[in-house]
Design a protein around this motif. Structure first.
Motif, short mmCIF file in Angstrom:
data_model
loop_
_atom_site.label_atom_id
_atom_site.label_comp_id
_atom_site.label_asym_id
_atom_site.label_seq_id
_atom_site.Cartn_x
_atom_site.Cartn_y
_atom_site.Cartn_z
N ALA A 86 62.97 38.59 27.63
CA ALA A 86 63.07 39.91 28.26
C ALA A 86 62.54 39.86 29.70
N LEU A 87 61.45 39.13 29.90
CA LEU A 87 60.93 38.97 31.26
C LEU A 87 61.92 38.24 32.15
N ALA A 111 53.53 32.44 31.13
CA ALA A 111 53.85 31.36 32.06
C ALA A 111 52.82 30.25 32.01
N HIS A 112 51.58 30.60 31.59
CA HIS A 112 50.51 29.60 31.50
C HIS A 112 50.23 29.22 30.05
N LEU A 127 56.76 49.01 30.98
CA LEU A 127 57.02 49.32 32.39
C LEU A 127 56.64 50.77 32.71
N ARG A 128 56.97 51.68 31.81
CA ARG A 128 56.66 53.08 32.05
C ARG A 128 55.15 53.32 31.99
N LEU A 175 50.19 45.60 33.37
CA LEU A 175 50.37 44.95 32.08
C LEU A 175 51.56 43.98 32.07
N VAL A 176 52.65 44.34 32.75
CA VAL A 176 53.81 43.44 32.80
C VAL A 176 53.45 42.15 33.53
N GLU A 177 52.74 42.28 34.63
CA GLU A 177 52.30 41.09 35.37
C GLU A 177 51.38 40.24 34.50
#
Length: 496
Positions: free
Chosen positions: A484-485, A438-439, A419-420, A429-431
């Motif tokens: 975590a997500l 998810a895929h 995140l940082r 990167l998080v997205e």
């Protein structure tokens, strides 16, 4: 044979008759109406209606009682006494005797000739159509004067037809309208099973069960919901197709009315629940509003499920009279209900949705928002494990943090560096990680969804592994990153 009854005659407004006593006998059949002013029991017989100006009615209290008793013993259908000065006052004791014997005493307006009443009765004796019209008049009078305090429309129509009536939603297996005695669940399931393949076009008539002195039939109703009118009683009781047609119409209108009222209540409840979950209401302001939904209780439970199931959940809970409010926030639907009714609601709903989460009890308004989060976390647990219902108190702690604080700590511990990095480099990167997992770690679908080249995706994934210290090919690391997500999403409000 005439089907005209004393009640039918009263229902004809043009006749101008009203019962003053003996209302328990309004179902007495009338085969003839005759005028007599002298010892009428000598001139009239069973099922005949006496019409008198009052000359044969005694003035003495005791004699009036005897008068009623002798007419009743003779089997007369009832007596009509003209509403004019000729008749003596009817004593309280006389009227009480008629009530006890269920012998109808009617008063008739002086503007209605007895000859008109006699012709009506005679015509009814010869014409089935007149009898039908008389009965329909009574049915619509029942519907017109239905009072929720006195009796439901279904109960009134049941008394009129002398059958027990029920309305079953065969799609959801519930009774739509309240009755004194509910149908057995096994009967409802049997009926629903028999029509499950024809929900789009329900059979007009279906015999559910029958015996020598018992029959249960089901009749499709003209409603938007998939409902059938269930009638049970003695097969010897006459209900012709003409009367049944109108009973179905009246019942269908009542179902539509009740459905529209519930939809209005559901919309109001959704608005209130959204405000509660958003924390934009105070305890003092919301408490009286909860009373309107029968939710002013010591403890509440929140259920969470897929929004596509919301309409069905509202219908089932409404039919079973389970107090509730529902709302959709983000990817989850929520139902707030009394904790005491939650086991029943879970049992009703769990078989119809693939997964559902349940929160622990909340005993303050402020805790309801936390309960919604807990219910959504439990829903995630149910989806992950494939169980139909997960309860946060026993299931969710194995898979997600117990509190918002724990969720934020877990997010920082596992995703903090990533995140940082995104924040400092304006990267995504998080997205990318969330889309990739998810895929199901499909490079093609992830690249297409993000609108980037596979080589760019490869660079991002290597950078994610570097920043997190996790291997995107290791099952344990993938599980930790995914949870975590989810914890990060749950650390926000229930809509996240």
């Amino acid at each position: 044979m005439s089907r005209l009854t004393v009640g039918d005659l009263i229902a004809m407004d043009q006749i101008g008759c009203a019962a003053v006593a003996g209302r328990g006998g309004l179902d007495r059949r009338i085969v003839w109406a005759h005028t007599s002013e002298l010892d009428p029991w000598n001139w009239l017989g069973a099922d005949e209606l006496l019409m008198t100006a009052g000359l044969c009615v005694p003035t003495d209290e005791r004699a009036q009682c005897t008068f009623v008793e002798r007419l009743h013993e003779k089997g007369l259908a009832g007596v009509i006494i003209g509403d004019d000065a000729t008749a003596p006052p009817l004593t309280t004791v006389m009227l009480a005797t008629a009530d006890r014997l269920k012998f109808p005493i009617l008063r008739c307006s002086h503007t209605t000739p007895f000859a008109a009443i006699g012709r009506t009765v005679a015509l009814a004796s010869q014409s089935v159509q007149v009898s039908r019209i008389a009965r329909l008049t009574r049915l619509y009078e029942r519907a017109r004067f239905t009072s929720p305090v006195e009796a439901t429309l279904l109960a009134r129509l049941a008394r009129e037809l002398r059958y027990s009536l029920h309305v079953v939603d065969v799609e959801y297996g519930t009774e739509v309208l309240p009755t004194g005695t509910a149908l057995a669940d096994t009967t409802i399931r049997t009926l629903a099973s028999r029509v499950s393949e024809t929900l789009d076009r329900l059979p007009a008539h279906l015999t559910v069960a029958e015996g020598a002195d018992y029959v249960m039939t089901a009749h499709a109703l003209p409603t938007h919901r998939r409902c059938m009118l269930v009638m049970e009683g003695n097969p010897a009781t006459d209900v012709d197709a003409f009367a049944l047609l109108h009973v179905r119409s009246l019942t269908g209108v009542e179902v539509e009315r009740v459905t529209r009222e519930r939809e209005h209540v559901d919309r109001a409840g959704e608005d209130l629940l959204q405000r509660i979950l958003a924390g934009s209401v105070t305890t003092e302001s919301v408490t009286p509003l909860l009373e309107e939904f029968d939710l002013n209780v010591p403890e509440w439970t929140v259920l969470s499920f897929d929004p596509v199931f919301l309409s069905a959940a509202r219908t089932i809970a409404g039919d079973r009279r389970v107090p509730n409010m529902t709302a959709v926030l983000g990817e989850h639907a929520y139902m707030l209900l009394p904790t005491g009714r939650s086991p029943e609601a879970i049992d009703l709903l769990s078989g119809r949705t693939r997964a559902m989460g349940a929160s622990p009890p909340a005993n303050t308004i402020g805790q309801i928002s936390d309960s919604a989060r807990q219910a959504s976390w439990a829903l995630d647990a149910a989806r992950s494990t494939g169980v139909p219902v997960a309860r946060y108190s026993t299931d969710a702690p194995l898979f997600v943090p117990r509190t918002v604080t724990d969720a934020r700590l877990a997010t920082d511990a596992i995703l903090g560096d990533l995140l940082r990095y995104d924040e400092g480099h304006e990267s995504n990167l998080v997205e990318t990680l969330e889309t990739f997992l998810a895929h199901n770690r499909s490079w093609t679908e992830t690249a297409d969804r993000l609108g980037i080249h596979r080589q760019s995706l490869a660079f991002r994934l290597r950078k994610i592994e570097s920043e997190t210290g996790r291997n995107l090919k290791a099952t344990s690391d993938i599980a930790i990153l995914w949870l975590a997500l989810r914890a990060r999403a749950r650390a926000g409000d229930p809509a996240d």
